[in-house]
Structure formats: C-alpha cells, structure tokens
Design a protein around this motif. Structure first.
Motif, PDB file in Angstrom:
ATOM      1  N   ASP A  51     -32.913 -39.172  75.194  1.00 49.75           N
ATOM      2  CA  ASP A  51     -32.469 -38.117  74.183  1.00 49.75           C
ATOM      3  C   ASP A  51     -33.631 -36.996  73.868  1.00 49.75           C
ATOM      4  O   ASP A  51     -34.990 -37.597  73.801  1.00 49.75           O
ATOM      5  N   THR A  52     -33.393 -35.978  73.763  1.00 48.63           N
ATOM      6  CA  THR A  52     -34.795 -34.953  73.366  1.00 48.63           C
ATOM      7  C   THR A  52     -34.591 -34.580  72.007  1.00 48.63           C
ATOM      8  O   THR A  52     -35.573 -33.929  71.525  1.00 48.63           O
ATOM      9  N   PHE A  53     -33.521 -34.839  71.396  1.00 50.45           N
ATOM     10  CA  PHE A  53     -33.306 -34.682  69.751  1.00 50.45           C
ATOM     11  C   PHE A  53     -32.719 -35.607  69.284  1.00 50.45           C
ATOM     12  O   PHE A  53     -31.695 -36.187  69.732  1.00 50.45           O
ATOM     13  N   PRO A  54     -33.258 -36.034  67.753  1.00 50.84           N
ATOM     14  CA  PRO A  54     -32.157 -36.908  67.066  1.00 50.84           C
ATOM     15  C   PRO A  54     -30.997 -36.432  66.484  1.00 50.84           C
ATOM     16  O   PRO A  54     -30.838 -35.213  66.741  1.00 50.84           O
ATOM     17  N   LYS A  55     -29.769 -37.342  66.408  1.00 53.07           N
ATOM     18  CA  LYS A  55     -28.511 -36.632  66.343  1.00 53.07           C
ATOM     19  C   LYS A  55     -27.889 -37.255  64.880  1.00 53.07           C
ATOM     20  O   LYS A  55     -27.599 -38.611  64.850  1.00 53.07           O
ATOM     21  N   VAL A  56     -27.846 -36.570  64.053  1.00 52.08           N
ATOM     22  CA  VAL A  56     -27.317 -37.040  62.619  1.00 52.08           C
ATOM     23  C   VAL A  56     -26.441 -36.054  62.378  1.00 52.08           C
ATOM     24  O   VAL A  56     -26.644 -34.589  62.417  1.00 52.08           O
ATOM     25  N   SER A  57     -25.244 -36.220  61.519  1.00 52.87           N
ATOM     26  CA  SER A  57     -24.243 -35.270  60.898  1.00 52.87           C
ATOM     27  C   SER A  57     -23.669 -35.737  60.028  1.00 52.87           C
ATOM     28  O   SER A  57     -23.566 -37.088  59.694  1.00 52.87           O
ATOM     29  N   ALA A  58     -23.353 -34.966  58.954  1.00 55.69           N
ATOM     30  CA  ALA A  58     -22.638 -35.260  57.467  1.00 55.69           C
ATOM     31  C   ALA A  58     -21.741 -34.412  57.250  1.00 55.69           C
ATOM     32  O   ALA A  58     -21.776 -33.274  57.540  1.00 55.69           O
ATOM     33  N   ARG A  59     -20.565 -35.047  56.527  1.00 59.89           N
ATOM     34  CA  ARG A  59     -19.471 -34.085  56.137  1.00 59.89           C
ATOM     35  C   ARG A  59     -19.245 -34.734  54.380  1.00 59.89           C
ATOM     36  O   ARG A  59     -19.094 -35.867  54.263  1.00 59.89           O
ATOM     37  N   ALA A  60     -19.061 -33.654  53.700  1.00 57.98           N
ATOM     38  CA  ALA A  60     -18.304 -34.179  52.326  1.00 57.98           C
ATOM     39  C   ALA A  60     -17.060 -33.699  52.231  1.00 57.98           C
ATOM     40  O   ALA A  60     -16.280 -32.940  52.909  1.00 57.98           O
ATOM     41  N   PHE A  61     -16.136 -34.562  51.646  1.00 61.14           N
ATOM     42  CA  PHE A  61     -14.866 -34.107  51.365  1.00 61.14           C
ATOM     43  C   PHE A  61     -14.661 -34.708  49.769  1.00 61.14           C
ATOM     44  O   PHE A  61     -15.038 -35.667  49.075  1.00 61.14           O
TER      45      PHE A  61
END
Lengths: 424, 424
Positions: free
Chosen positions: B161-171
């Motif tokens: 991988d060339t970049f770390p992968k993080v995602s977040a959502r609020a609901f």
C-alpha cells in the motif's frame, strides 16, 4: 515451407499438389498496407462443420457462417479478410459480408451461400464492402495448389501474429492415406483488437457432415477451448472444418474414397473410422492451439497445466482455467518468481470442491505441495525450474482418474505494451 | 491526521480521545524491517461480526476468526501481523495463531478466544509464533486512544500500500451522535504476495450481534465485494466489524446507549435504527474500498462501472465484473486508447442474456453505443475522456430498474513489474 508447418505428414507438399484445395492471398485495401485477404477454394464442394465464439456479441461473419451451417450447405470457398471485424455494425454489416460472399461466388462459379466469409480486425466500424469488391477477381484468379500459396494465405490471415500457423497429419485406412491439415491465426492487433482466433481445418477423408460436426466439437473442446492468452473472447472466433472427401462420398464418387469397399476400418456408408480421423484432427488442432499460445502477445513462457483426479472434467477445466487466467500466477512466471502459493490460492478460488489435504502440486520436476503442506524447495531447484521456457504445472487431486490439459503463457510488459498503445 | 482519513466526521479526533478503543503499532520481527504488528484494544468487550474470503484455501487466522464468530464471542482485542500469511501451514499454523492470541490476552487481561488475530504476507512458510511473542508486551503496554496511534496502526498494516486507509462517519439518533470508523489494507506485496484485503470496522452505536452481522454482509456485498484490482482473492481476506455500544447494550449499561429511552429511531431493545447505521457503515466501507482500488498495484486510472437495467442484480454484477477483470479493457484504459469495442465484447462474454439492440454504453460524457450500433465519437472528445483520472463507464440494458456500481483500476506496466519481480 518445411519450417512453417508442424505435424507428422512427410508428404504434405505432395498432397497439396493433388489440387484438392487452391490458395490465394492478396490485398483488397481494408488494411493500411499489406495483404488483407486469404482465399481457400475447394476443387469440388466440401462438407462443412463449424464451432463459433460463445460471445453473445457476434460479428456479422459469424451469424452468416452459422446460417450456412444450419442449412447444411456444401461449401466451395472460404474468404478471410483482416483489418475490420464487421462487428457491432447492424444489418448493414451483415449485407457487407454477403456482398463479399457473392463477389467470390461470381468468380469461382458457385452460389453466394456456398462461400463462407470470416473477418478479423477493428470492431464497430462500417466495412462498406463495395469498396473492396474490385480486388476479388485477381484474388480468385491467382488461386493455386502450391505450398507457397498456402504459406501466403496463412500469412495474409495474420495480424500481430509473429509467425504463420500451419499443421498437417496423415493417417492410414487400409491401403489409403488421408490428410488432415489446418491453418490458424491467434492474438493479433489491429486498432482496436481482440484476442481473435480463426482456424480453417480440411480433410480429404470421406466423412459425413454429422460425424464431422460431432468430431469437431469434441476436438475443439480439448484444444482451442483449452488455451488462454488473456481470458478474453472476441465476437469473431471461429473454427471451420471441411471434408472434401465427404462431399465426394455423399455424391457417390467413390474414386477418392479408398476406405469404401476395403472393409478395413471403414463404416458401411463409406466413412473412415472415426477414432483414426479424430486422433489426426486432434493432433492438427493441438499443434495450432499450442502455436497460438506460444505466439501469445508478449509471451515468454509456455505453461502446460495438467489437472488430474478432479471430481469431474468440468471441475478440472475450472481449476485449470482459474490458474491460467490469474494475473498473479502469470506475472510470477514472467518474473521467474517461484511462487506456488499463488497457484494454490487460484485453485482455492476456482469455485470447485477440493480437498487440500489430499492435493499435490508439482512445478517442473519439483513437488511443492503435498497433503496440506508446502514442501521446501532448494533455491537452486526453484531457479532452474523457473528458467525453463516450457513449464509443466501438475495438480493432482486424487478423487478420480480424470485428466485434462490446458495451455497458457505468461503476462508480460509486452502484453501491456501491445494492448495499451494507440496504434493509429 | 486530517489528510489521512476520509469521511464526514468533523469530530473524529474527539471521538478517538473518548477512549473507546486504544491503538498500538510495533515490531515483532516477522518482516525484515519496520513495524509488522497493529493492535486494537477495546476498553470493554465488543460485539463482533465478520465476513471472510470465499477462497476455500483459508489461512489459519481465518479459520480461527470464524470459530470465534460462530461461538458469538465478545472481543477484547484485534492483532494484525504482516510478513507471513500463515496459510498452507497445517495444524501447526493454527497453533501459531492461537499462541499469538493467548500472548495478547495475557497482556490485556482477557481469555485467548476473546482476541482475534489476522495475518498477511508470504504463503506456505511456517510462522513459528514462539519467536514473536516477546514483542507483544510492549505492543500492548503502548496502546493509547490518540489519532497518532491510530495512524501508526493503519500504517503497520500496510505492505505495498502506498498510503494508510482510514475512514469515519458520524450519524445522529435523537440527541445522540454515534460513530462508525474503519481501517483497511489493500493489495500489498510481501514475497510472494496476494491481493490481500483486510479491514477492521468499529462503531460505538448499540447494535446486537445479529443485526451487526446482517448489516455487515449487506454492506460488504455492495462495497468490498464490488472492487477488483486483478480478480485474484487471497486465503486471508477478512472484514471484521465491532460494536462497543452493542456489548454495553446487552450488558444493560445504558449510560452510553443514547438511543434507548429517547423513543427516537431506536428499537425496543435499545438498538439504533438499522438504516441510519447501515448508511454510515456503507459510507465508511465504500471510502475504504475505493481507496484500495485507487492504491491498486500500479494503478493510474480509477474506473466506476455502473450497470443499470439488467434482469437481476446478479446479472449486473457479472457484467460489471467481466468488464472490470478484462485485461484488454484494463490495458486500453492504461494506454488512454478509446476502445468501446473491448467493453461491448466483455459484456458479450459475461454469460448473461443481453439485448444488444436495446443497450447503451457511455464513457465519461460520450454515448458510444446505442441500439445495436457504435456511434461516432470525435477524436478530441475521445482523447479528453481517456485523459480523465476517474472515468465513469455506464452500461444501460433497459430491462429493469436495477442499478449496481463496481470499481476497478487499469492494468499497467507497474502492475506487471510489482508482481513479476523477485523481491528477496
């Protein structure tokens, strides 16, 4: 000529000079330059069988050739043009194919639906056949039964193929020797291209249309349908098989039909022994299929995948095809990277029930996986196996006696280059 | 940190500092150098759901994680190691995975089967976990709930991988805001590598195990299962989903469970509204899935394939997948070669009934095929579309209202290079 063809037929040149089939190659003008038409003319009408692409998006030439097959036409000539696939061109495309058939028919003296026309090349561009009819007269007049003309015709079928593909086999029934021969073109590039495969196979053996079609379907299943360059199929893939002896047999002209009356390996109606013919046809089709893989775009390795002991032939084919189309497996062979894990992993995703505890995998002469465990391979052995140009990959599953073979090549920089570059 | 994560969660850093989960990254020694372990520790046990590789050749870590899921274990910690996939290693491999789980359990204070362990890396090499147990104590002691530690953990999961992968959502449910976040790794190379995909997803929303598993399976079907880099699957692919709020809800500790009692969008047993949660989870999973494709080995183009109007969702998926895995289509996009014939041809071999007479194909803003005919595209338009970094490919079949999306990248020189080169 000797260098061009494969097979075990010592007197193939003599057979050609018998005049059963005449060949011609020429330029109609479809391609920017060079020969773009190959013609095969039978001295008498030939019995006809065919197997066509399974792609539901079919070229006009395929629907035309299928109509002639359905009507059980006897065929006088085959025209193959390159530069335009005549696919995705609607009803006008079909009319273009028939216009070329009628043009050839006028010059060789037969009905238009006794000529089969195949195309290969760019998809989705109108063929506008009226522009190319002028070249047909010369093409037909120059046809002759010489090895040189056959070589020219095999070369005129080529697109990005790097060598013409011809194979021949002789087989003996009683005192009579028969011939099976064929030509093929493989992955070739005209902008834009598909991995288009065309093959014409011919025999002088007396065989009925029914037998011809049955044997062709079986043989194609074991040869042309067991090769993969990139897993793509085109709207134009076609394999045609003609028996000149078959038409003579049905017409009662037994002169050429040696098997009749000898009682040796012939059937009651004068047909030659089916297994003898099938073996010879399989040999020719296998030669041509292998040469398509060897000439696969950018290929540097020839891989023979053997799957033994699967629960069914269909299971074995799925396993072989999954290995043969895995980009990870194919790039590893290109890089000479000894990587059995990628093969085991491909087997695991083939969608087939497999017992890994009983499975064995052998690359070249190295057993690399046995009974649920990878075995240690010495680095020198791994390097030696991967350096081979032709590498056997043998998967043993232990569930049956079924065995199938499948052929593929590696995935290389040149494959990407050939297919990525804009060539106009 | 802001640059690293995707999604619509303005106060994600604040959420992290709440201490629901602690992170750690460190070196056990499995890889030649660099961090090779990521740790996630929940402050209290979390409800657990998971979706695993469909490859029948499964890593020991997958069978171990599946056993914990089957037993409906609440989970205290997740350890991810890279450098060795622990696949094809037999019963000793499974014992190695359990040894690492027990090691973590000893340091974080739980039972061994309350720790999930995932591996990624080389296949078929014994892991010999006893060599790596020494590093676990430091890894566990250094865990903390900071954005920096999360970034370190996401980076420790990476291979090529060339970049770390993080995602977040609020609901929002009533007055309470909940969070869904996740990390993933994509196609990464350790010699030899597979297109391994691992993802850990976490929510603080109160959700039962049953709902968690049901929603995860649906969301994975629409996100991680609709991406393709090269069509290969690995023995290790796993997506895990944890609900910290779910365990609290079941334990009756309603303090954190804002939805309960408000009567707004909550269910009787205190679960949050399923569609609200599912939307947020889908957003996070889609972010991560897209970033895996964007970071696909050697990729230069991001292709969104939309299939509309197929006879069923399964048909639509087959069509999209056939386009997305066609080497001819993928190399054409790499070469910026405007080549709709290759896409139509891929649709034709998808094994699905399609009416070409009703079909439309659009590349970027150019309609290129309509009702059985290719349309003429101006060369300047073709060049402009192919020069785009993100290209929509829209197939309209007109047989229904079904629509699915599928994401892939191009096939490039660098893909072949990354996967062909011997890296040891």
């Amino acid at each position: 000529m000797a260098a061009m063809w494969m097979g075990n037929h010592a007197t193939f040149d003599t057979y050609l000079e018998n005049g059963d089939v005449a060949f011609s190659a020429g330029r109609l003008g479809i391609k920017r330059d060079g020969d773009d038409a190959a013609l095969f003319v039978f001295s008498e009408h030939a019995t006809y069988a065919g197997v066509f692409t399974t792609n539901v998006f079919k070229s006009a030439c395929v629907t035309s050739a299928m109509d002639r097959l359905r009507a059980q036409k006897k065929i006088k000539a085959v025209l193959i043009t390159s530069g335009n696939a005549n696919a995705g061109t609607g009803p006008a495309g079909r009319a273009d194919t028939e216009r070329l058939a009628a043009g050839v028919a006028g010059h060789v003296g037969c009905a238009a639906d006794e000529v089969v026309v195949l195309h290969t090349g760019v998809i989705g561009v109108p063929l506008r056949a009226e522009r190319w009819l002028g070249g047909l007269e010369g093409l037909c007049q120059l046809a002759a039964s010489t090895p040189e003309k056959l070589a020219d015709a095999a070369r005129a079928m080529m697109t990005t193929d790097t060598f013409p593909k011809v194979s021949a086999r002789a087989f003996q029934v009683g005192d009579t020797s028969y011939t099976v021969w064929g030509v093929a073109k493989g992955a070739g590039m005209i902008h834009p291209k598909l991995a288009t495969m065309l093959s014409v196979l011919v025999t002088d053996a007396p065989i009925s249309q029914r037998t011809l079609q049955r044997v062709l379907s079986r043989v194609v299943g074991q040869t042309f349908n067991r090769i993969s360059v990139d897993g793509d199929t085109s709207p134009n893939d076609s394999v045609l098989l003609f028996s000149t002896g078959g038409a003579r047999m049905e017409a009662g002209t037994a002169a050429f039909c040696g098997a009749k009356g000898t009682g040796v390996s012939g059937t009651d109606d004068g047909e030659v022994d089916e297994p003898l013919f099938e073996d010879a046809l399989r040999g020719v089709a296998q030669d041509l299929a292998h040469s398509i893989v060897r000439d696969g775009e950018g290929a540097t390795k020839f891989l023979e995948i053997v799957v033994r002991g699967a629960q069914s032939e269909a299971d074995a084919e799925r396993i072989a095809e999954t290995i043969a189309t895995s980009p990870l497996v194919k790039t590893a062979f290109f890089g000479e990277d000894f990587n059995p894990g990628r093969i085991i992993s491909a087997i695991g995703r083939a969608g087939v029930a497999v017992s890994f505890d009983r499975m064995r995998l052998t690359l070249g002469d190295q057993r690399v996986y046995d009974a649920g465990q990878f075995l240690v391979t010495a680095e020198s052995d791994a390097r030696r196996v991967m350096a081979m140009k032709e590498i056997p990959v043998v998967v043993e599953l232990g569930a049956s006696e079924v065995e199938i073979r499948y052929w593929t090549c590696d995935l290389t920089f040149d494959y990407v280059k050939i297919n990525a570059e804009y060539t106009t």
